[in-house]
Design a protein around this motif. Structure first.
Motif, PDB file in Angstrom:
ATOM      1  N   HIS A  63       2.933   1.397 -10.516  1.00 26.29           N
ATOM      2  CA  HIS A  63       3.649   2.247  -8.770  1.00 26.29           C
ATOM      3  C   HIS A  63       2.832   3.469  -9.399  1.00 26.29           C
ATOM      4  N   GLN A  64       2.112   3.727  -9.473  1.00 23.59           N
ATOM      5  CA  GLN A  64       0.863   4.653  -9.815  1.00 23.59           C
ATOM      6  C   GLN A  64      -0.784   3.999  -9.429  1.00 23.59           C
ATOM      7  N   GLY A  65      -1.025   4.029  -8.173  1.00 22.33           N
ATOM      8  CA  GLY A  65      -1.968   2.684  -8.476  1.00 22.33           C
ATOM      9  C   GLY A  65      -1.836   1.738  -8.665  1.00 22.33           C
ATOM     10  N   ALA A  83       5.940   2.061 -14.472  1.00 22.24           N
ATOM     11  CA  ALA A  83       5.493   0.765 -14.323  1.00 22.24           C
ATOM     12  C   ALA A  83       6.302   0.744 -14.080  1.00 22.24           C
ATOM     13  N   LEU A  84       6.936  -0.748 -14.214  1.00 24.78           N
ATOM     14  CA  LEU A  84       8.250  -1.803 -14.252  1.00 24.78           C
ATOM     15  C   LEU A  84       7.769  -2.338 -15.030  1.00 24.78           C
ATOM     16  N   LEU A 132      -5.934  -4.036  -8.559  1.00 27.07           N
ATOM     17  CA  LEU A 132      -5.803  -4.556  -7.480  1.00 27.07           C
ATOM     18  C   LEU A 132      -6.734  -3.608  -6.880  1.00 27.07           C
ATOM     19  N   SER A 133      -6.922  -2.764  -6.994  1.00 24.76           N
ATOM     20  CA  SER A 133      -7.781  -2.300  -5.769  1.00 24.76           C
ATOM     21  C   SER A 133      -8.996  -2.297  -5.975  1.00 24.76           C
ATOM     22  N   THR A 134      -9.912  -2.575  -7.500  1.00 24.10           N
ATOM     23  CA  THR A 134     -11.081  -3.275  -7.343  1.00 24.10           C
ATOM     24  C   THR A 134     -11.341  -4.889  -7.614  1.00 24.10           C
ATOM     25  N   ARG A 145       0.793  -1.093   0.222  1.00 24.14           N
ATOM     26  CA  ARG A 145       0.534  -0.069   0.291  1.00 24.14           C
ATOM     27  C   ARG A 145       0.717   1.061   0.022  1.00 24.14           C
ATOM     28  N   ASP A 146       2.394   1.228  -0.009  1.00 18.03           N
ATOM     29  CA  ASP A 146       2.689   2.022   0.428  1.00 18.03           C
ATOM     30  C   ASP A 146       3.468   2.485  -1.309  1.00 18.03           C
TER      31      ASP A 146
END
Length: 482
Positions: free
Chosen positions: A372-374, A333-334, A401-403, A312-313
């Motif tokens: 890494h943004q969201g 992103a990576l 992943l959030s939804t 979450r960090d």
């Protein structure tokens, strides 16, 4: 169909028309074989088997398989089996209550695992028809309820009452016992190290030494192949330990300890994400790793929990991506090649595994994209990555992943597909193909092909830049255009 018939709730679709004749195994049956859920020792029941293609294929492989279908095989025996396949059945049932009953009936017949699969919502463009109930009614009077990938997992969990695992998009495993679920996760997350071949006591001891250096601890007899225990039967446990300790390289053992500690934390982090069970349910190898590398199971779980919270960090994730020794880092992103994902920092491996457990990792993919943004994971398929100097993107499967929402995009019919540059950046530095890919990149930079980076991301833009610079490609060599 009239409105009155729709409202009466007595209408039945032509489900038999959805059954197709298969020349080989269906994707769910094939996935269950790959994941060792179906073996030569297991019995299999195909519940709603249609024309029976999977049953025929499995029987031909000497697997004990039988099937039942209300139309094609109504006389099939509905008897409990180790593995029950529920293959593309739930999506063709128009009555939600009957759909739930079918899932519950299949679950009650499964002794070890239920393999449930459905068509997915991204196939909507292929299903022609009108909205009906919670799905689509076609002109052939067939019905399709297209599931979201995470919706299917949540639905199976709700009916069965157990934690499920998404084996692939549209394929869910529901295990009867926690031990079976955790054993599956352990094999998927941390595959066992291969044992060296042994045909005498000396080579058997060398194999144990190799395992000790790989794992960071001496393996127990229960973890060894059967032939190995026979070759070492003349040694006591203390004698074997003494021989291994004097032969093993301390530096390699120390590296093995670090590797196994991180692998255990990764497994426990995924286990928490999927629903943590008691210590006694863990596979034996994981139990032994916990005892060897942690003061207690409680301490190991606490460290894994902290690792999971790190997802979450944003700043921590960005730091992990910046410090990663593998992958191409962009402002958002990576990107990491499939051959290098196990070399990512453990928190990034946890990130990818959580997405795969929630919505399934596709069978075919080449590069994983971690935002890494969201929090989102995409699996990108470049089938010609090794042979094409600038491989074209075939498909993209993304999990938010959030939804837990998913999306799928195919570029097969596109006339201007996205393509890759700087292939060496996606791989580990010691990958044998890196020097060849790096030489190509350096020659393209010297030729001025990267002066307009906003133009070269697609086939047409890249071809225009090649013409502008008077260059062409022959394999992984840049040449002057004739």
């Amino acid at each position: 169909m009239t409105v009155k018939e729709q409202q009466s709730g007595v209408w039945q679709s032509e489900r038999r028309l959805t059954a197709i004749a298969r020349a080989g195994l269906s994707a769910p049956a094939r996935q269950a074989l790959v994941d060792q859920q179906i073996t030569f020792e297991t019995s299999v029941l195909d519940y709603g088997c249609g024309r029976g293609g999977d049953v025929t294929a499995l029987t031909g492989m000497d697997v004990r398989a039988s099937g039942w279908d209300p139309h094609f095989h109504p006389d099939g025996a509905l008897e409990p089996a180790d593995v029950v396949l529920l293959t593309y059945v739930l999506n063709i049932i128009e009555d939600p209550e009957e759909r739930r009953h079918a899932l519950d009936a299949a679950w009650n017949l499964a002794q070890n695992v239920l393999v449930a699969s459905t068509r997915l919502s991204w196939e909507r463009s292929k299903v022609k028809g009108a909205e009906f109930g919670d799905g689509v009614l076609t002109s052939r009077r067939t019905f399709q309820h297209l599931f979201g990938a995470s919706e299917l997992r949540a639905y199976v969990e709700d009916v069965t009452g157990v934690r499920c695992v998404s084996a692939a998009p549209g394929i869910v495993y529901a295990f009867k016992r926690d031990e079976h679920r955790l054993s599956f996760l352990a094999r998927r997350i941390n595959p066992a190290f291969a044992w060296l071949e042994s045909d005498d006591a000396g080579s058997a001891i060398a194999a144990v030494v190799d395992q000790t250096e790989q794992r960071g601890r001496i393996p127990r007899l229960e973890e060894m192949p059967g032939q190995m225990t026979e070759l070492l039967a003349h040694l006591s446990a203390s004698q074997l330990q003494r021989l291994v300790r004097t032969s093993a390289d301390p530096e390699k053992v120390a590296e093995g300890v670090k590797r196994s500690t991180l692998a255990t934390l990764l497994f426990l982090g995924v286990e928490l994400f999927n629903g943590r069970g008691p210590f006694s349910c863990l596979p034996l190898s994981v139990q032994l790793d916990v005892r060897a590398f942690f003061s207690s199971y409680k301490e190991a779980c606490a460290r894994a929990d902290r690792l999971l919270l790190k997802l979450r960090d944003d700043s921590y994730i960005r730091g992990a991506m910046s410090s990663s020794k593998v992958g191409k880092l962009t402002p958002t992103a990576l990107y990491v090649h499939r051959r290098a994902v196990d070399l990512m920092p453990v928190v990034l491996r946890l990130y990818e595994h959580c997405a795969s457990i929630a919505a399934g990792r596709p069978a075919d993919w080449t590069v994983v994209k971690l935002r890494h943004q969201g929090r989102g994971v995409s699996w990108l398929d470049y089938p010609e990555f090794d042979s094409d100097p600038h491989p074209r993107l075939k498909t993209s499967y993304m999990v938010e992943l959030s939804t837990l929402k998913t999306s799928f995009t195919s570029y097969e019919d596109s006339t201007n597909r996205p393509l890759l540059h700087r292939k060496h950046e996606f791989l580990a530095p010691d990958d044998p193909d890196v020097p060849k890919y790096r030489r190509l990149t350096e020659s393209e930079i010297r030729a001025g092909l990267y002066e307009n980076p906003h133009l070269i991301g697609t086939e047409q833009g890249w071809e225009a830049e090649l013409r502008r610079c008077g260059r062409d490609l022959r394999g992984h060599r840049l040449v002057r255009r004739g």
